[in-house]
Scaffold this active site. Structure first.
Site, PDB file in Angstrom:
ATOM      1  N   HIS A   1       0.814  -1.225   0.000  1.00 43.94           N
ATOM      2  CA  HIS A   1       0.000   0.000   0.000  1.00 43.94           C
ATOM      3  C   HIS A   1       0.847   1.274   0.000  1.00 43.94           C
ATOM      4  CE1 HIS A   1       0.471  -0.237   4.426  1.00 43.94           C
ATOM      5  NE2 HIS A   1       0.267   1.065   4.390  1.00 43.94           N
TER       6      HIS A   1
ATOM      7  N   THR B   1      -1.607 -20.612   2.092  1.00 42.44           N
ATOM      8  CA  THR B   1      -1.539 -20.310   0.670  1.00 42.44           C
ATOM      9  C   THR B   1      -1.556 -18.809   0.473  1.00 42.44           C
ATOM     10  OG1 THR B   1      -2.727 -22.357   0.207  1.00 42.44           O
ATOM     11  CG2 THR B   1      -2.666 -20.693  -1.549  1.00 42.44           C
TER      12      THR B   1
ATOM     13  N   CYS C   1       4.138   4.319  13.365  1.00 42.51           N
ATOM     14  CA  CYS C   1       4.429   3.276  14.346  1.00 42.51           C
ATOM     15  C   CYS C   1       4.472   3.805  15.764  1.00 42.51           C
ATOM     16  CB  CYS C   1       5.742   2.574  14.006  1.00 42.51           C
ATOM     17  SG  CYS C   1       7.153   3.670  13.836  1.00 42.51           S
TER      18      CYS C   1
END
Length: 187
Positions: free
Chosen positions: A6, A45, A131
């Protein structure tokens, strides 16, 4: 090295992790247990459409890198030229050696929380890194650069991206200047 799609306009929810084979300095623990894929680092997967989207986003970013960096630098400079006319605004970091789409400033004599609240109706804005946004301490980077604590608290970071226009930069600058001057006049 970790990468996320993103950040280059790819799909959310997909990323990549590069782990050096030899002389690893850090031992990583598996995040998902099960089938032992990826040398035991993860199982399950992988979602192919996200991987393809990530790859295409990187392809586009690399193809447009030079022209997009020039365009973002011009937009960032346009914003800075307008904001720098206001008394008490400081550029955080080096004027030349910086990310093209990033403008970080500190504002004297205003409350950082009030500044954020005043800007949010017009723009998505940040006062620190994603963060550490849950922390209310001033940026350790800005204090390490020598900013007093009060000035570090009143710092904001403008992110300029692929879809921003000159008109949007002018709207943001006008609103930011009005908000800053209003808060400075209240002291």
């Amino acid at each position: 090295m970790s990468l996320t799609a993103h950040k280059v306009y790819g799909p959310k929810g997909i990323g990549a992790l590069y782990v050096r084979r030899r002389d690893r300095r850090v031992q990583l623990a598996p995040q998902q247990h099960g089938g032992g894929h990826e040398r035991g680092m993860r199982s399950g997967t992988l979602y192919t459409p996200q991987i393809v989207g990530f790859g295409k986003a990187v392809e586009i970013a690399l193809a447009e890198q030079t022209t997009e960096n020039q365009r973002l630098t011009q937009l960032r400079q346009r914003l800075w030229e307008q904001l720098s006319q206001v008394e008490g605004i400081h550029l955080n970091g080096n004027a030349e050696k910086r990310l093209a789409g990033n403008l970080s400033i500190s504002v004297e004599g205003v409350d950082g929380a009030a500044l954020l609240l005043g800007l949010q109706p017009v723009m998505a804005i940040s006062s620190g890194s994603a963060c550490s946004s849950a922390h209310t301490a001033p940026s350790y980077v800005l204090t390490a650069l020598g900013h007093p604590q009060q000035l570090a608290y009143a710092s904001i970071r403008f992110g300029i991206g692929r879809f921003n226009t000159e008109e949007e930069i002018d709207i943001v600058a006008k609103h930011a200047i009005a908000t800053i001057q209003s808060l400075q006049n209240k002291r």
